[in-house]
Scaffold this motif. Structure first.
Motif, PDB file in Angstrom:
ATOM      1  N   UNK A 297      10.892  56.514 -26.762  1.00 36.32           N
ATOM      2  CA  UNK A 297      11.757  56.695 -25.596  1.00 36.32           C
ATOM      3  C   UNK A 297      13.216  56.564 -25.933  1.00 36.32           C
ATOM      4  N   UNK A 298      14.006  56.236 -24.904  1.00 35.46           N
ATOM      5  CA  UNK A 298      15.465  56.152 -25.026  1.00 35.46           C
ATOM      6  C   UNK A 298      15.851  55.283 -26.237  1.00 35.46           C
ATOM      7  N   UNK A 299      16.475  55.880 -27.246  1.00 40.38           N
ATOM      8  CA  UNK A 299      16.743  55.114 -28.463  1.00 40.38           C
ATOM      9  C   UNK A 299      17.730  53.958 -28.258  1.00 40.38           C
ATOM     10  N   UNK A 300      18.489  54.005 -27.149  1.00 38.39           N
ATOM     11  CA  UNK A 300      19.432  52.914 -26.889  1.00 38.39           C
ATOM     12  C   UNK A 300      18.728  51.686 -26.299  1.00 38.39           C
ATOM     13  N   UNK A 301      17.442  51.821 -25.946  1.00 33.89           N
ATOM     14  CA  UNK A 301      16.668  50.690 -25.422  1.00 33.89           C
ATOM     15  C   UNK A 301      16.155  49.866 -26.607  1.00 33.89           C
TER      16      UNK A 301
END
Ligand code: NAD
Length: 457
Positions: A297-301
């Motif tokens: 998923x969102x790599x910034x998570x």
């Protein structure tokens, strides 16, 4: 975007949003950069070694102060997970520090001869061109740049078309740290234009190229016109060999991230999982839940383990390998915008199938059974590549025998680790030429000069 476009559009691969546009360097820009680099290199090589080391340490400290900023930029332009991106920015700092420690240790030799004294000098090459790929934009740029600078060279770095932003920021940080103008220049541009201009320019003494084997061969052939020095770090199709006597639970738990890290866009990815036939089914039972639970998923998570692929082109390429007739284990991936592909392990694949022999460069592995140790080695070596590999066994003798028989540059036993900045890294066969990192990294950016001084004149 055409190959000749004058600008590069940088897209966030998790959202497909354009986050920056940067000018693409022309051959004239490359030529001008070589003039500046040549001037800067002469002054740099004349500096006292301690002074060069001090400036490189300041560069490392400046990178350290900006690790979080660089990491966030890498997440946005390359879709890397935040944890990976932080490691990558830290790796640049560590490479610079390590290389700085080599400046005053870059010693020649004194060799006994009759009638005089014989000494060798390790002299810088001059201007070095570093051509980097998009899969690890920061570390791979630094693998070439840090030791080249430490050995007294100037560097012109051409980042990949899709990922120029962290490289540009590193060049700013170098100036901020006090490195002289022109010593480390970053020229974003198209490979066949700016990259090729670096390869063909007679004022560039060495090319460090990391990328595909096909382009690496062209770089070597074109550079040969000037007998240009090269280091080539190319593709891989690395085996993960699991023997029946291994700790199967640990091997199965470790297998997913050995090919899913960076969404499989890793030259060392263990994409051929070779499993001894007697434990094949048990291993797959253990592997399935491990694959299905990988968080994509969102790599910034901070909790995410795998982000998107770099581009639509890469996504289409990966899809082309996984045809509907293939069985296997499939994990989950987000829907909607972004270049997403689920973790995928294919079973029952013909070892000669395209997906089993070519580098997919995505989150896809195949499982192939083998009968005994000799069969495992045969299968492991049945590839044109030879970059890395892993061996899982509790038998120390077998671990050593197989390590010595697999034709690859970077092996690990009961682990998947392969890259440390202080140990050598590089490929056998079509995975590359030369070695980077490790204690000899600086020497690869020097020419040895032999001088005999007569004591009898
Ligand atoms: P690529 O070969 O397309 O591009 C790599 C770099 O070369 C880019 O900067 C590109 O602009 C440049 N380039 C392209 N054509 C050129 C030309 N004609 N002349 C000069 N430069 C040119 O590779 P990619 O798709 O960006 O990267 C993925 C590949 O890199 C994979 O095959 C992967 O295995 C390999 N890789 C190897 C290592 C290693 O250390 N062995 C590490 C990372 C990636």
């Amino acid at each position: 975007m055409s190959e000749q476009s004058t600008e590069l559009q940088v897209q966030n691969p998790a959202t497909e949003e354009v986050i920056a546009t940067v000018p693409a360097a022309t051959p004239a820009d490359v030529a001008a950069a070589v003039v500046r680099a040549t001037r800067a290199q002469t002054a740099w090589a004349a500096l006292a070694p301690g002074e060069r080391a001090r400036l490189l340490r300041r560069f490392a400290a400046t990178v350290d102060e900006h690790v979080e900023e660089l990491a966030r930029l890498e997440v946005r332009e390359a879709g890397h997970t935040l944890g990976n991106a932080r490691w990558e920015a830290g790796n640049v700092r560590d490479l610079l520090d390590y290389a700085a420690g080599g400046v005053e240790r870059l010693t020649g030799r004194q060799i006994p001869v009759p009638g005089g004294v014989n000494v060798t000098f390790l002299e810088p090459l001059g201007v070095v061109g570093v051509i980097a790929p998009w899969n690890f934009p920061m570390p791979i740029a630094a693998w070439g740049t840090a030791p080249a600078l430490a050995a007294g060279n100037a560097v012109i770095l051409k980042p990949a078309e899709t990922t120029p932003l962290t490289a540009l920021r590193l060049a700013e940080l170098a100036l901020h740290a006090g490195l002289p103008e022109g010593l480390f220049q970053v020229l974003p541009g198209h490979g066949p234009v700016a990259g090729n201009a670096l390869v063909e320019h007679p004022g560039v003494a060495k090319i460090v190229f990391t990328g595909s084997t096909a382009v690496g061969k062209q770089v070597w052939a074109k550079g040969a016109a000037h007998l240009k020095r090269v280091t080539l770090e190319l593709g891989g199709k690395s085996p993960n060999i699991v023997f029946a006597d291994a700790d199967l639970e640990t091997a199965a738990a470790a297998a997913p991230m050995s090919f899913l890290d960076n969404a499989g866009q890793d030259c060392c990815a263990r994409t051929r999982i070779l499993v001894q036939r007697s434990v094949h089914d048990r291993f797959l039972e253990l592997l399935a839940p491990a694959i299905e639970s990988v968080r994509v998923g969102d790599p910034a998570d901070e909790n995410v383990q795998m982000g998107p692929l770099i581009s639509r082109t890469q996504l289409d390429r990966v899809r082309s390998y996984v045809t509907d007739d293939l069985d296997g284990i499939r994990g989950k991936a987000p829907e909607g915008p972004g270049h997403w592909y689920p973790p995928t392990v294919l079973t029952g694949v013909d070892p000669r199938a395209r997906v089993a022999v070519e580098e997919v460069f995505g989150p896809v592995a195949v499982v192939l059974p083998f009968d005994d140790e000799a069969d495992a080695v045969r299968l492991a070596n049945a590839t044109d590549y030879g970059l890395s590999g892993s061996i899982w066994t509790r038998d120390a003798g077998r671990a050593l025998r197989v390590s010595q028989s697999v034709r690859a540059g970077n092996l690990s036993v009961n682990s998947h680790s392969s890259v440390r900045y202080w140990t050598p890294f590089g490929g056998f066969k079509q995975s590359g030429v030369g070695r980077e990192l490790g204690p000899d990294a600086l020497a690869a950016f020097t020419e040895t000069k032999n001088v005999f001084i007569s004591t009898e004149a």
